[in-house]
Design a protein around this motif. Structure first.
Motif, mmCIF file in Angstrom:
data_model
loop_
_atom_site.group_PDB
_atom_site.id
_atom_site.type_symbol
_atom_site.label_atom_id
_atom_site.label_comp_id
_atom_site.label_asym_id
_atom_site.label_seq_id
_atom_site.Cartn_x
_atom_site.Cartn_y
_atom_site.Cartn_z
ATOM 1 N N ASP A 430 0.858 -1.186 0.000
ATOM 2 C CA ASP A 430 0.000 0.000 0.000
ATOM 3 C C ASP A 430 0.892 1.234 0.000
ATOM 4 O O ASP A 430 1.336 1.703 1.052
ATOM 5 N N LEU A 431 1.167 1.756 -1.177
ATOM 6 C CA LEU A 431 2.041 2.926 -1.282
ATOM 7 C C LEU A 431 1.384 4.186 -0.724
ATOM 8 O O LEU A 431 2.081 5.148 -0.389
ATOM 9 N N ILE A 432 0.078 4.196 -0.622
ATOM 10 C CA ILE A 432 -0.616 5.391 -0.140
ATOM 11 C C ILE A 432 -0.596 5.473 1.380
ATOM 12 O O ILE A 432 -0.281 6.514 1.960
ATOM 13 N N ASN A 433 -0.905 4.357 2.033
ATOM 14 C CA ASN A 433 -0.992 4.360 3.500
ATOM 15 C C ASN A 433 0.217 3.749 4.195
ATOM 16 O O ASN A 433 0.327 3.819 5.414
ATOM 17 N N GLY A 434 1.108 3.133 3.445
ATOM 18 C CA GLY A 434 2.303 2.558 4.036
ATOM 19 C C GLY A 434 2.096 1.145 4.534
ATOM 20 O O GLY A 434 1.059 0.516 4.306
ATOM 21 N N ASP A 435 3.115 0.625 5.217
ATOM 22 C CA ASP A 435 3.078 -0.743 5.714
ATOM 23 C C ASP A 435 1.982 -0.934 6.759
ATOM 24 O O ASP A 435 1.661 -0.017 7.520
ATOM 25 N N HIS A 436 1.452 -2.155 6.798
ATOM 26 C CA HIS A 436 0.457 -2.519 7.804
ATOM 27 C C HIS A 436 1.098 -3.463 8.813
ATOM 28 O O HIS A 436 1.927 -4.291 8.455
ATOM 29 N N SER A 437 0.696 -3.378 10.058
ATOM 30 C CA SER A 437 1.227 -4.279 11.071
ATOM 31 C C SER A 437 0.566 -5.636 10.940
ATOM 32 O O SER A 437 -0.552 -5.759 10.443
#
Length: 512
Positions: A430-437
């Motif tokens: 997800d380049l918009i919101n960044g990495d997810h945990s």
């Protein structure tokens, strides 16, 4: 486009760099005598890069490669050197004389130092061949809190061979993806906190973070003198150990390595014979997370260990209060200090000389550098100047991970190793919101902050997404950890997935 242009420009840069140090490269290996298996392997790896990185799924794992590698491999093989011309891809924050070292940033695009990091000198002396440089999370993923692992302005977005729409993890993302995709015999990554072991686990390969001080960090773009180390990544524990053998040793320019020669050995020796019979192994159940697929794999792995003779001891460990905030405080203080020291050594003109210069460059080139996420961590590092607070945070967390952490857990429970899942399966890019945990799997920060060895070995997959099993132990116990991992590798009963080079889909996956 940068990816391809940098390759097209390689031959001139390659010859220039070689001429500067008095070496003459050859772009073929047409010598009298039998064909060279090492040269043939190098050619096959280059074909794989062209098929999967430049074309096909365009994994973007490799930034630049050397078309003359087959000739170099043949020469190393003829000389009878230990690695016999084995090809190695190098994360692009480690200096090699023939390529720029960019850390993924356009600020260092012209950073041609024409020098080898000492660990690369050792690699070449052992008969290893630098095939090229791998993409990484820019600045080893210390630039901004909402980053996307595997993305850099130089190399673009690295994609996972097992599911091209899912993360390769960071920051040795290109190294992990390239090994998994069969683009090289082995690769070198670097880790501050999870950047070797996470991409190794998520890409379904072996990764080893050695004891800090076993491998030189000179001429490696830094984050933290306390935690930084380079380490090997490969398909098997044996290959990983062979590469570590070539890399390890003392370096007068890196005070952390003063004892390295005492502990450097043939790390591949004894791997095949080592037995887990009667060995007590601590299982960090609190760090297995809540993903039922991961826990099902862990149960299978623990059964495999028991069948191999290990005695499993459940261990409860809870992260101390304030641990993660202190960890970030340490990294931010050391980043500014250590990055300023590194940048000041760069010989080229027009390069940043301080971290402040990097921050200013990013703002001036925001359309490319800051398109997807910012640089709040770099800016916070510039303000991290309270040395007393830094010292207190450092000492507290070192104690929490060493004498009150791994050392205590090993001693109190009379176990030789600690095991846990390395990390949850790969999350969606997800380049918009960044990495997810993920769902909480992993205890690698214990070893990362302590500076102790940490090995991850594939233990299977959840819906086609690889998951690794971590082995950790005390300082300088690198060889023992590798032996334990090799023993588990032989005992492993779970099936390992093959890369699909396609986006993940529930319709095409089984329940591995």
């Amino acid at each position: 486009m940068t990816h391809l242009l940098s390759r097209l420009a390689l031959p001139f840069a390659f010859f220039t760099a070689c001429a500067a140090i008095g070496q003459t490269p050859s772009l073929d290996d047409d010598h009298a005598g039998p064909p060279s298996p090492a040269a043939e392997a190098a050619r096959a790896y280059i074909e794989q890069i062209e098929a999967l990185d430049d074309a096909g799924p365009q994994l973007n794992a490799v930034i630049v490669y050397n078309p003359g590698a087959p000739a170099l491999a043949a020469e190393a093989e003829r000389e009878g050197l230990p690695l016999a011309g084995g090809t190695v891809l190098v994360k692009d924050n480690i200096e090699t004389y023939e390529f720029p070292t960019t850390a993924g940033s356009l600020a260092l695009k012209a950073n041609r130092t024409a020098r080898d990091a000492p660990l690369i000198e050792r690699l070449r002396a052992a008969g290893g061949v630098v095939l090229g440089k791998t993409n990484l999370s820019e600045w080893a993923n210390i630039r901004g809190r909402t980053s996307t692992s595997g993305w850099s302005a130089i190399g673009g977005l690295t994609r996972n061979p097992h599911a091209t729409d899912r993360t390769t993890c960071g920051s040795s993302s290109g190294s992990g993806a390239a090994v998994a995709a069969g683009m090289v015999w082995a690769a070198i990554g670097t880790e501050t906190n999870g950047s070797i072991t996470c991409p190794a686990s998520i890409n379904g390969i072996v990764g080893f973070k050695p004891t800090v001080g076993l491998v030189s960090r000179t001429h490696v773009v830094p984050i933290s003198a306390t935690q930084d180390t380079a380490g090997p990544m490969a398909i098997s524990v044996t290959d990983t150990a062979m590469l570590l053998t070539a890399m390890a040793g003392s370096d007068p320019a890196d005070s952390a390595t003063v004892d390295a020669d005492r502990y450097a050995t043939d790390f591949s020796a004894g791997l095949e014979e080592y037995s887990l019979e009667g060995v007590r192994v601590g299982v960090l159940k609190n760090q297995s997370g809540s993903h039922r697929g991961v826990n099902a794999l862990l149960d299978i792995a623990l059964d495999d260990l028991e069948r191999a003779g290990a005695i499993l001891i459940p261990i409860k460990y809870d992260w101390p209060e304030g641990f993660w905030n202190r960890s970030l405080d340490v990294l931010l203080f050391e980043l500014r200090r250590d990055m300023d020291a590194y940048l000041a050594t760069l010989p080229g003109e027009g390069l940043p000389k301080t971290l402040s210069d990097v921050v200013a460059f990013n703002y001036a080139n925001g359309e490319t550098e800051l398109r997807f996420f910012g640089q709040d961590l770099l800016e916070a590092s510039l303000l991290a100047t309270d040395e007393e607070a830094y010292r207190e945070a450092l000492e507290t967390n070192l104690s929490a991970t060493r004498e009150d952490g791994i050392d205590r857990l090993l001693a109190e429970n009379e176990v030789s190793f600690l095991v846990a899942p390395t990390v949850d399966p790969a999350w969606s890019i997800d380049l918009i919101n960044g990495d997810h945990s993920g769902l909480g799997a992993g205890a690698g920060s214990l070893a990362a902050i302590a500076g102790y060895p940490h090995l991850t070995v594939p233990m299977g997959a959840v819906e086609g997404l690889p998951v690794g099993l971590s082995f950790m132990a005390g300082k300088w116990q690198d060889h023992r950890v590798l032996k334990a991992g090799a023993a588990y590798e032989r005992a492993r009963s779970a099936m390992l997935p093959e890369p699909s080079y396609l986006p993940w889909s529930p319709l095409s996956r089984g329940n591995e």
